[in-house]
Scaffold this active site. Structure first.
Site, mmCIF file in Angstrom:
data_model
loop_
_atom_site.group_PDB
_atom_site.id
_atom_site.type_symbol
_atom_site.label_atom_id
_atom_site.label_comp_id
_atom_site.label_asym_id
_atom_site.label_seq_id
_atom_site.Cartn_x
_atom_site.Cartn_y
_atom_site.Cartn_z
ATOM 1 N N LYS A 192 0.837 -1.204 0.000
ATOM 2 C CA LYS A 192 0.000 0.000 0.000
ATOM 3 C C LYS A 192 0.872 1.254 0.000
ATOM 4 O O LYS A 192 1.630 1.487 0.935
ATOM 5 C CB LYS A 192 -0.889 0.035 1.250
ATOM 6 C CG LYS A 192 -1.865 1.211 1.209
ATOM 7 C CD LYS A 192 -2.487 1.519 2.544
ATOM 8 C CE LYS A 192 -1.742 2.542 3.338
ATOM 9 N NZ LYS A 192 -1.727 3.909 2.758
ATOM 10 N N GLY A 231 7.737 4.521 7.683
ATOM 11 C CA GLY A 231 6.853 5.642 7.993
ATOM 12 C C GLY A 231 7.224 6.232 9.331
ATOM 13 O O GLY A 231 8.376 6.135 9.773
ATOM 14 N N SER A 232 6.231 6.805 9.994
ATOM 15 C CA SER A 232 6.523 7.525 11.239
ATOM 16 C C SER A 232 6.727 6.567 12.407
ATOM 17 O O SER A 232 6.195 5.453 12.411
ATOM 18 C CB SER A 232 5.367 8.472 11.539
ATOM 19 O OG SER A 232 4.182 7.721 11.705
ATOM 20 N N THR A 233 7.450 7.010 13.403
ATOM 21 C CA THR A 233 7.672 6.216 14.611
ATOM 22 C C THR A 233 6.339 5.947 15.303
ATOM 23 O O THR A 233 6.103 4.856 15.824
ATOM 24 C CB THR A 233 8.653 6.963 15.539
ATOM 25 O OG1 THR A 233 9.903 7.053 14.834
ATOM 26 C CG2 THR A 233 8.876 6.235 16.847
ATOM 27 N N GLU A 234 5.443 6.943 15.240
ATOM 28 C CA GLU A 234 4.125 6.804 15.881
ATOM 29 C C GLU A 234 3.360 5.602 15.307
ATOM 30 O O GLU A 234 2.881 4.737 16.048
ATOM 31 C CB GLU A 234 3.374 8.109 15.617
ATOM 32 C CG GLU A 234 2.064 8.260 16.292
ATOM 33 C CD GLU A 234 1.311 9.462 15.707
ATOM 34 O OE1 GLU A 234 1.929 10.307 15.002
ATOM 35 O OE2 GLU A 234 0.098 9.532 15.934
ATOM 36 N N GLY A 236 4.648 3.211 13.511
ATOM 37 C CA GLY A 236 5.493 2.035 13.757
ATOM 38 C C GLY A 236 5.175 1.388 15.090
ATOM 39 O O GLY A 236 5.106 0.165 15.214
ATOM 40 N N GLU A 264 11.122 0.814 9.380
ATOM 41 C CA GLU A 264 12.044 1.923 9.086
ATOM 42 C C GLU A 264 11.306 3.195 9.459
ATOM 43 O O GLU A 264 10.339 3.566 8.800
ATOM 44 C CB GLU A 264 12.390 1.954 7.586
ATOM 45 C CG GLU A 264 13.019 0.682 7.049
ATOM 46 C CD GLU A 264 14.483 0.540 7.425
ATOM 47 O OE1 GLU A 264 15.017 1.440 8.109
ATOM 48 O OE2 GLU A 264 15.080 -0.471 7.048
ATOM 49 N N CYS A 277 13.785 10.807 5.872
ATOM 50 C CA CYS A 277 13.928 10.296 7.246
ATOM 51 C C CYS A 277 15.345 10.474 7.756
ATOM 52 O O CYS A 277 15.562 10.693 8.939
ATOM 53 C CB CYS A 277 13.558 8.828 7.265
ATOM 54 S SG CYS A 277 14.390 7.920 5.968
ATOM 55 N N GLU A 320 11.516 15.257 15.018
ATOM 56 C CA GLU A 320 11.602 15.214 13.565
ATOM 57 C C GLU A 320 10.627 16.225 12.965
ATOM 58 O O GLU A 320 9.439 16.190 13.257
ATOM 59 C CB GLU A 320 11.247 13.804 13.073
ATOM 60 C CG GLU A 320 11.446 13.651 11.596
ATOM 61 C CD GLU A 320 11.090 12.253 11.102
ATOM 62 O OE1 GLU A 320 10.020 11.744 11.470
ATOM 63 O OE2 GLU A 320 11.888 11.685 10.345
HETATM 64 P P1 NAP Z 1 3.006 7.602 8.373
HETATM 65 O O1 NAP Z 1 1.924 8.539 8.695
HETATM 66 O O2 NAP Z 1 3.511 6.702 9.430
HETATM 67 O O3 NAP Z 1 2.501 6.746 7.145
HETATM 68 C C1 NAP Z 1 3.259 5.734 6.545
HETATM 69 C C2 NAP Z 1 2.332 4.742 5.883
HETATM 70 O O4 NAP Z 1 1.552 4.066 6.871
HETATM 71 C C3 NAP Z 1 1.334 5.390 4.943
HETATM 72 O O5 NAP Z 1 1.113 4.527 3.859
HETATM 73 C C4 NAP Z 1 0.097 5.498 5.831
HETATM 74 O O6 NAP Z 1 -1.067 5.612 5.107
HETATM 75 C C5 NAP Z 1 0.172 4.209 6.597
HETATM 76 N N1 NAP Z 1 -0.553 4.173 7.854
HETATM 77 C C6 NAP Z 1 -1.052 5.213 8.584
HETATM 78 N N2 NAP Z 1 -1.642 4.746 9.715
HETATM 79 C C7 NAP Z 1 -1.511 3.398 9.706
HETATM 80 C C8 NAP Z 1 -1.907 2.355 10.603
HETATM 81 N N3 NAP Z 1 -2.538 2.600 11.756
HETATM 82 N N4 NAP Z 1 -1.601 1.079 10.283
HETATM 83 C C9 NAP Z 1 -0.940 0.801 9.148
HETATM 84 N N5 NAP Z 1 -0.556 1.740 8.251
HETATM 85 C C10 NAP Z 1 -0.827 3.035 8.526
HETATM 86 O O7 NAP Z 1 4.282 8.347 7.817
HETATM 87 P P2 NAP Z 1 4.312 9.450 6.698
HETATM 88 O O8 NAP Z 1 3.887 10.725 7.325
HETATM 89 O O9 NAP Z 1 3.627 8.982 5.476
HETATM 90 O O10 NAP Z 1 5.872 9.462 6.354
HETATM 91 C C11 NAP Z 1 6.777 10.234 7.028
HETATM 92 C C12 NAP Z 1 7.526 9.396 8.065
HETATM 93 O O11 NAP Z 1 8.182 8.302 7.461
HETATM 94 C C13 NAP Z 1 8.601 10.183 8.752
HETATM 95 O O12 NAP Z 1 8.535 9.999 10.150
HETATM 96 C C14 NAP Z 1 9.890 9.589 8.201
HETATM 97 O O13 NAP Z 1 10.979 9.707 9.039
HETATM 98 C C15 NAP Z 1 9.500 8.194 7.949
HETATM 99 N N6 NAP Z 1 10.380 7.589 6.934
HETATM 100 C C16 NAP Z 1 11.295 6.671 7.352
HETATM 101 C C17 NAP Z 1 12.157 6.077 6.444
HETATM 102 C C18 NAP Z 1 13.172 5.071 6.891
HETATM 103 O O14 NAP Z 1 13.710 4.358 6.052
HETATM 104 N N7 NAP Z 1 13.484 4.979 8.157
HETATM 105 C C19 NAP Z 1 12.046 6.397 5.094
HETATM 106 C C20 NAP Z 1 11.101 7.333 4.695
HETATM 107 C C21 NAP Z 1 10.257 7.911 5.639
HETATM 108 P P3 NAP Z 1 -1.607 7.078 4.673
HETATM 109 O O15 NAP Z 1 -0.443 7.984 4.496
HETATM 110 O O16 NAP Z 1 -2.287 6.808 3.405
HETATM 111 O O17 NAP Z 1 -2.479 7.523 5.786
#
Ligand code: NAP
Ligand code: MG
Length: 492
Positions: free
Chosen positions: A197, A249-252, A254, A271, A305, A402
């Site tokens: 997704k 995605g976000s730590t939250e 995660g 990640e 990230c 962040e």
């Molecule tokens: P996010 O809000 O955590 O979303 C990431 C993905 O998870 C999206 O596809 C999101 O869907 C989905 N999602 C949201 N709530 C969920 C749940 N309860 N269960 C399962 N999936 C869920 O993060 P973001 O704001 O898109 O991305 C930014 C974050 O990603 C930053 O914190 C960044 O540091 C981190 N990041 C980390 C890396 C790494 O390799 N460490 C690389 C890139 C980014 P929707 O967006 O469609 O709601």
């Protein structure tokens, strides 16, 4: 002498701002008015008949309507992935799997221009970046893992490996195509099937990838690409027939995923976020370091990230570095991401822009000193001027949390021990950068910095052969390289 040099550079940069626009043409990319779910090799309407809009953050115009997958659709996708795994993919010799993965890589290359344009329109990143970084690196991941598919016995000598089964993969909006490649390529190479997704803001290149996967004749169900928001992601995480969750995605979120899979036998790689420190020692090549810091935090609008969002500068060169950073900031071109001259494009969404602006306010309230470039911003769309803060305290929120935007917090330091302690003093540990002339200092730093990646005299360099991943709240597991294979196999 030094002042003279910087004046010359400034003049050159000032004229760069006045370059005539060089927009990439949209005509090489076809975006349909509506996209369906890619399940079992076919594009299917969502069972809830719901769609959401994907917009261009640079103009706020609607690009397309995207299908929203509900629990029933997720279930269908997982079933298709399971059937493809049992009947076709796990039985197929590695050399045959490799041919499909290789074909996908070639087809991304053939359609590179189209992918780059769509990535930029959908996500707001400068066309130069999607063209020169995102798309070629995505193709390289498929090439690299195609090469491993028939050599797993060499990756893990004297061990027996078997695939995990169905991998559920959830990716963010900052590198949409590249993150899809990071996830899909190693999973397929190891014999797993996939339900993936993309983030709701940036689904388009994943759906274009679905078209390629269909054209490549990948057996139906091996890769399923389903779109939707957080609830769709949660349905993948909670599905009982998924064997592995790979999340970026976000730590939250995660942490929510970790709680959801606790007590199940699902494997996971996470990640998550970061707050990387870039460290400039007084013996560093200063101009090169300044350029590296600029690249480290302003690349992709700071939506990275591993962005170098904290800068530590040794006291004796602090003033010089800050002055040069300010000069360079003035020269950055902020605006239309489709213009090939643009350095900093659009912020990915209004929500993200609000988050960044809020942190900029917090930084000022905390007493840090702000400096922003004087670039004029387009009237429509979501934009943020590159921003630096000096007079920052280690406990300030802008130095701890962040921001995920073009905002840099700068502090000075005197000794190695002091900077190691400051650099490690965050909940995160994804990446760091060290700028110095001395090899011994680099080795001292790399062993003491608690970060998954430490770059030396460079920043934000990626290669499919290098593992990537974090410590502490930046997550666990590694992607890329041989390490990335280990996340997709049982090893006995
Ligand atoms: P996010 O809000 O955590 O979303 C990431 C993905 O998870 C999206 O596809 C999101 O869907 C989905 N999602 C949201 N709530 C969920 C749940 N309860 N269960 C399962 N999936 C869920 O993060 P973001 O704001 O898109 O991305 C930014 C974050 O990603 C930053 O914190 C960044 O540091 C981190 N990041 C980390 C890396 C790494 O390799 N460490 C690389 C890139 C980014 P929707 O967006 O469609 O709601
Ligand atoms: Mg969009």
């Amino acid at each position: 002498m030094a002042t003279k040099k910087s004046n010359t550079i400034k003049l050159k940069f000032d004229s760069a701002r006045n370059l005539a626009p060089a927009p990439e043409s949209k005509s090489a990319a076809k975006i349909d008015p509506q996209y369906e779910l890619f399940i079992n090799g076919k594009f299917e309407k969502p069972s809830g008949k719901k769609y959401f809009a994907s917009i261009n953050p640079a103009t706020e115009e609607k690009l397309s309507m995207i299908a929203e997958a509900n629990d029933a659709d997720v279930n269908k996708a997982v079933k298709a992935a399971r059937a493809a795994y049992e009947n076709v993919w796990k039985k197929m010799p590695g050399a045959e799997r490799a041919k499909y993965i290789y074909r996908i890589a070639r087809m991304i290359q053939e359609r590179a221009r189209e992918f780059a344009i769509i990535e930029t329109l959908d996500g707001g990143k400068p066309i130069r970046e999607s063209r020169d970084f995102d798309v070629p690196t995505a193709a390289n991941h498929f090439f690299y893992y195609a090469g491993w598919a028939d050599k797993l016995e060499y990756a893990f000598p004297n061990r027996h490996t078997s695939p995990l089964g169905v991998a559920g993969q959830i990716i963010p909006w900052n590198f949409p195509l590249l993150m899809a490649a990071w996830k899909i390529a190693p999973a397929l190479a190891c014999g797993n099937t996939v339900v993936i997704k993309p983030a709701e803001n940036t689904s388009l290149t994943a759906l274009k990838l679905a078209e390629i996967i269909q054209e490549a004749d990948l057996p139906a169900g091996v890769v399923n690409i389903i779109t939707g928001a957080g609830a769709t992601g949660a349905a993948i995480v909670n599905h009982p027939d998924v064997n592995k969750i790979a999340f970026t995605g976000s730590t939250e979120v995660g942490k929510i995923i970790q709680r959801a899979i606790a007590g199940t036998n699902k494997k996971a790689t996470l990640e998550l976020g970061g707050k990387a420190a870039n460290i400039i020692f007084d013996d560093a090549p200063i101009d090169q370091a300044v350029e590296g810091v600029i690249n480290g935090i302003f690349f992709n609008q700071g939506h990275v990230c591993c962005a170098g969002s904290r800068l530590y500068v040794q006291e004796s060169v602090f003033k010089e570095v800050v002055r040069k950073l300010k000069d360079r900031l003035e020269s950055l071109i902020v605006g239309d991401p489709m213009d090939k001259n643009t350095d900093i494009g659009a912020i990915n969404s209004k929500e993200q822009l609000n988050i960044i602006n809020n942190y900029i306010k917090i930084g000022q309230q905390e007493g840090a000193e702000m400096y922003q470039s004087s670039a004029s911003l387009p009237k429509r769309g979501f934009y943020c001027r590159p921003t630096i803060f000096t007079n920052v305290a280690q406990s300030n929120r802008i130095a701890q949390e962040e921001i995920f935007g073009p905002v840099l917090a700068i502090q000075s330091f005197r000794t190695d021990d002091e900077v190691i302690e400051k650099a490690n003093n965050t909940p995160y540990g994804l990446s760091a950068g060290v700028w110095t002339d001395k090899g011994s200092k680099i080795f001292n730093m790399t062993t003491k910095l608690r970060a998954g990646v430490v770059w030396a005299n460079t920043f934000n360099k990626f290669d499919p052969t290098s593992p990537f991943g974090g410590y502490k709240e930046s997550g666990y597991g590694r992607e890329g390289g041989v390490h990335g294979l280990a996340a997709y196999v049982n090893i006995v």
